[in-house]
Design a protein around this motif. Sequence first.
Motif, mmCIF file in Angstrom:
data_model
loop_
_atom_site.group_PDB
_atom_site.id
_atom_site.type_symbol
_atom_site.label_atom_id
_atom_site.label_comp_id
_atom_site.label_asym_id
_atom_site.label_seq_id
_atom_site.Cartn_x
_atom_site.Cartn_y
_atom_site.Cartn_z
ATOM 1 N N ALA A 1 0.826 -1.205 0.000
ATOM 2 C CA ALA A 1 0.000 0.000 0.000
ATOM 3 C C ALA A 1 0.861 1.257 0.000
ATOM 4 C CB ALA A 1 -0.934 -0.006 1.211
ATOM 5 N N LEU A 2 1.991 1.206 0.707
ATOM 6 C CA LEU A 2 2.895 2.356 0.715
ATOM 7 C C LEU A 2 3.511 2.579 -0.659
ATOM 8 C CD1 LEU A 2 4.725 1.843 4.139
ATOM 9 C CD2 LEU A 2 2.802 3.362 3.635
ATOM 10 N N ILE A 3 3.891 1.489 -1.327
ATOM 11 C CA ILE A 3 4.468 1.619 -2.666
ATOM 12 C C ILE A 3 3.421 2.134 -3.644
ATOM 13 C CG2 ILE A 3 5.471 0.327 -4.592
ATOM 14 C CD1 ILE A 3 6.799 -1.476 -2.558
ATOM 15 N N TYR A 4 2.194 1.624 -3.549
ATOM 16 C CA TYR A 4 1.114 2.129 -4.404
ATOM 17 C C TYR A 4 0.912 3.633 -4.187
ATOM 18 C CZ TYR A 4 -3.629 3.722 -5.030
ATOM 19 O OH TYR A 4 -4.717 4.500 -5.307
ATOM 20 N N SER A 5 1.007 4.069 -2.933
ATOM 21 C CA SER A 5 0.831 5.500 -2.645
ATOM 22 C C SER A 5 1.877 6.346 -3.357
ATOM 23 C CB SER A 5 0.907 5.754 -1.129
ATOM 24 O OG SER A 5 -0.178 5.131 -0.466
ATOM 25 N N ILE A 6 3.062 5.771 -3.534
ATOM 26 C CA ILE A 6 4.110 6.507 -4.244
ATOM 27 C C ILE A 6 3.776 6.585 -5.728
ATOM 28 C CG2 ILE A 6 6.555 6.480 -4.860
ATOM 29 C CD1 ILE A 6 7.093 5.110 -2.178
ATOM 30 N N VAL A 7 3.242 5.496 -6.308
ATOM 31 C CA VAL A 7 2.870 5.496 -7.723
ATOM 32 C C VAL A 7 1.766 6.511 -7.996
ATOM 33 C CG1 VAL A 7 1.970 4.101 -9.616
ATOM 34 C CG2 VAL A 7 3.521 3.088 -7.958
ATOM 35 N N ALA A 8 0.744 6.483 -7.191
ATOM 36 C CA ALA A 8 -0.393 7.380 -7.426
ATOM 37 C C ALA A 8 -1.047 7.744 -6.102
ATOM 38 C CB ALA A 8 -1.398 6.708 -8.359
ATOM 39 N N PRO B 1 5.001 11.051 2.921
ATOM 40 C CA PRO B 1 4.255 10.402 4.010
ATOM 41 C C PRO B 1 4.442 8.891 4.036
ATOM 42 C CG PRO B 1 2.875 11.985 2.840
ATOM 43 C CD PRO B 1 4.119 11.819 2.033
ATOM 44 N N SER B 2 4.515 8.266 2.849
ATOM 45 C CA SER B 2 4.729 6.820 2.802
ATOM 46 C C SER B 2 6.091 6.457 3.381
ATOM 47 C CB SER B 2 4.634 6.320 1.357
ATOM 48 O OG SER B 2 3.339 6.543 0.834
ATOM 49 N N GLY B 3 7.122 7.240 3.031
ATOM 50 C CA GLY B 3 8.442 7.000 3.584
ATOM 51 C C GLY B 3 8.487 7.178 5.087
ATOM 52 N N ALA B 4 7.789 8.204 5.574
ATOM 53 C CA ALA B 4 7.753 8.442 7.018
ATOM 54 C C ALA B 4 7.070 7.288 7.739
ATOM 55 C CB ALA B 4 7.023 9.756 7.308
ATOM 56 N N PHE B 5 5.988 6.771 7.151
ATOM 57 C CA PHE B 5 5.292 5.669 7.815
ATOM 58 C C PHE B 5 6.140 4.401 7.796
ATOM 59 C CE2 PHE B 5 1.965 2.414 8.353
ATOM 60 C CZ PHE B 5 1.374 2.906 9.507
ATOM 61 N N TYR B 6 6.898 4.187 6.710
ATOM 62 C CA TYR B 6 7.773 3.013 6.680
ATOM 63 C C TYR B 6 8.832 3.116 7.779
ATOM 64 C CZ TYR B 6 10.752 -0.738 5.045
ATOM 65 O OH TYR B 6 11.481 -1.897 4.978
ATOM 66 N N VAL B 7 9.358 4.299 7.989
ATOM 67 C CA VAL B 7 10.323 4.493 9.077
ATOM 68 C C VAL B 7 9.693 4.117 10.413
ATOM 69 C CG1 VAL B 7 11.633 6.231 10.360
ATOM 70 C CG2 VAL B 7 11.669 6.246 7.869
ATOM 71 N N LEU B 8 8.434 4.537 10.626
ATOM 72 C CA LEU B 8 7.744 4.192 11.868
ATOM 73 C C LEU B 8 7.552 2.683 11.991
ATOM 74 C CD1 LEU B 8 5.012 6.987 11.945
ATOM 75 C CD2 LEU B 8 6.997 6.794 13.466
ATOM 76 N N LEU B 9 7.222 2.030 10.877
ATOM 77 C CA LEU B 9 7.076 0.568 10.906
ATOM 78 C C LEU B 9 8.387 -0.101 11.316
ATOM 79 C CD1 LEU B 9 5.011 -0.190 7.669
ATOM 80 C CD2 LEU B 9 4.203 -0.265 10.026
ATOM 81 N N LEU C 1 -2.482 25.920 -7.036
ATOM 82 C CA LEU C 1 -1.579 25.245 -7.976
ATOM 83 C C LEU C 1 -0.133 25.290 -7.480
ATOM 84 C CD1 LEU C 1 -3.035 26.476 -11.401
ATOM 85 C CD2 LEU C 1 -3.655 24.448 -10.061
ATOM 86 N N ASP C 2 0.014 25.300 -6.153
ATOM 87 C CA ASP C 2 1.324 25.331 -5.508
ATOM 88 C C ASP C 2 1.694 23.911 -5.098
ATOM 89 O OD1 ASP C 2 3.552 25.655 -3.953
ATOM 90 O OD2 ASP C 2 2.670 27.089 -2.556
ATOM 91 N N VAL C 3 2.646 23.305 -5.797
ATOM 92 C CA VAL C 3 3.123 21.974 -5.448
ATOM 93 C C VAL C 3 4.338 22.058 -4.528
ATOM 94 C CG1 VAL C 3 3.981 19.785 -6.367
ATOM 95 C CG2 VAL C 3 2.252 21.061 -7.624
ATOM 96 N N THR C 4 5.091 23.151 -4.624
ATOM 97 C CA THR C 4 6.311 23.309 -3.829
ATOM 98 C C THR C 4 5.994 23.386 -2.345
ATOM 99 O OG1 THR C 4 7.350 24.499 -5.665
ATOM 100 C CG2 THR C 4 8.366 24.723 -3.502
ATOM 101 N N GLY C 5 4.938 24.111 -1.984
ATOM 102 C CA GLY C 5 4.578 24.255 -0.571
ATOM 103 C C GLY C 5 4.232 22.934 0.083
ATOM 104 N N PRO C 6 3.301 22.138 -0.480
ATOM 105 C CA PRO C 6 3.018 20.829 0.107
ATOM 106 C C PRO C 6 4.239 19.922 0.164
ATOM 107 C CG PRO C 6 1.271 21.458 -1.405
ATOM 108 C CD PRO C 6 2.349 22.484 -1.549
ATOM 109 N N ARG C 7 5.114 20.021 -0.860
ATOM 110 C CA ARG C 7 6.329 19.208 -0.849
ATOM 111 C C ARG C 7 7.228 19.629 0.311
ATOM 112 N NH1 ARG C 7 8.566 20.442 -5.704
ATOM 113 N NH2 ARG C 7 7.232 18.929 -6.763
ATOM 114 N N LEU C 8 7.356 20.928 0.546
ATOM 115 C CA LEU C 8 8.185 21.409 1.651
ATOM 116 C C LEU C 8 7.626 20.945 2.990
ATOM 117 C CD1 LEU C 8 10.491 23.123 2.773
ATOM 118 C CD2 LEU C 8 8.978 25.129 2.636
ATOM 119 N N ALA C 9 6.312 21.038 3.166
ATOM 120 C CA ALA C 9 5.704 20.563 4.410
ATOM 121 C C ALA C 9 5.929 19.070 4.586
ATOM 122 C CB ALA C 9 4.210 20.880 4.413
ATOM 123 N N GLY C 10 5.862 18.307 3.478
ATOM 124 C CA GLY C 10 6.125 16.877 3.547
ATOM 125 C C GLY C 10 7.555 16.576 3.940
ATOM 126 N N VAL C 11 8.500 17.341 3.396
ATOM 127 C CA VAL C 11 9.908 17.146 3.740
ATOM 128 C C VAL C 11 10.129 17.423 5.229
ATOM 129 C CG1 VAL C 11 12.239 18.068 3.427
ATOM 130 C CG2 VAL C 11 10.799 17.601 1.433
#
Length: 492
Positions: free
Chosen positions: A19-26, A227-235, A361-371
């Motif tokens: 499910a985490l890998i699928y989240s990365i695809v789409a 988020p998928s990477g962060a959850f894998y770290v928690l796992l 249409l701001d993708v940079t902001g959500p990406r920064l918050a994710g980082v």
Amino acid sequence: MLGPTFLANTFLATNTVPALIYSIVAGPVLALVVVPAVVGSLAERGVGASALLLRRLSGLLVTTSAALALLLVLASPVLAWSLTLGVSAEPERAESLRLTQIMLVFVAPQVVLYTVAALGAAAQQARKRFALAAAAPALENIGLMITMAVAAAVHGAGLDVGEAPTGLVVLLGTGATLSVAAHAAAQVIGTARVGLSIRPARGWRSDPAAGQAAQRLRRSIAVAALPSGAFYVLLALSATVRGGVLVLQMAYAVYSVPSALGARAVTTAALPGLSGAAKAGDDVGYAAAWRQALSYGLTVGVPALCVLVGFAGLVADVLANGELRTPELIPTLAACIAVLGVAQLAAGVHEIGRQALFARLDVTGPRLAGVVGFVSTVLAGSACLLLPAGPPRLVALCGAVLLADAAAAATATVLIGRAIRPAALVDLAGAAATGAGAVVILPVICAGVVLTGTGEGGRLLDLAVAVPLTALAGALFVLASTAVGSRLRGAS
């Protein structure tokens, strides 16, 4: 059935990886891309051309997900190593590593199946058919229940990696994958019923609409991957504790409910207004829509925080059944639920802020918050390894989730504040009303904690007390916050 064991860690962690890998695809953005593309095509080119567009998108995504499923199998030794770091004793560690690799191979097809299911759900939504698309995921739960019942009947309950036969691991992995297959099959049937198809087809590069949708999906990979990477770290970190993945995922499921009913519902309702104001260049309207969305998010998140923190012990007691009903696990699970009950409020603010940025249409902001959230998870989670491998480490990991959610929410909020400056960031009247509602319900929740904390009447009696008190608290919150909010707005 599994109990607080390393085998439970193995099954739950590996079954989450696809499910985490699928989240990365789409992942969650697939519907946001596919639905508008298909709707636009239906209006402009008709059903036949739209079906071909969907098939071409399916060809791209299914091929990509199949490649990633194969990569998952090839990388299974490395992933298994990272998920079994907490098993230190030999030969238990060697056996855990072997069983984890086997499980990863059997669950790898789920990456493709999740993609097919999501495409089918998006196709139905594009044709304004929602019932089957929303109900089909329940087939996964039913399939897992059947799998666990069969496993318990054949092999028994409470086995750990040193006792579990290979047949049990194969049964668990196969049953989990077949459960996802049932979900995907239902979505395929639903797609056919609305006159579309997700049978993969070539030619997406030559189709401008498919190419544009694919480009938007590529741009969203980082936002979904963090988020998928962060959850894998928690796992991986929770797997260092016997049964830790089980405790974390149970608490995380409780934490996800307020977000699903609150922040996601709010963003669904607020996104059209935010997008419309942003597209029209209406800065005042955009700021007002943001403040309203944030106010609604707090209105849902604050009482949920009070309830989850207050009744964390009761929730843990209700969830701890069978092999989980141990004196040590219940208080640990309760502490994790209480910490994540606070975290869900920050997660809700982050979700609303992220969607508000997307509306611009701001993708940079959500990406920064994710980082920021990802780095916070890695740093704070890694520090938890300094604590003993038991309840303190698990509760601290939930604290790491809280820290990461708060950091991501703060980042998104600051970016929104810059975008709407000099307009106000927060509706002070709404915030005060929410605070007043919280103050009013605290005595009710405290009374419920006292009445249900004795352990004398059993779980059913405790629920019979807690459920109506929670409903009463909700009603009082609505009345108090509405009254205070109306008075403050009238005065202003």
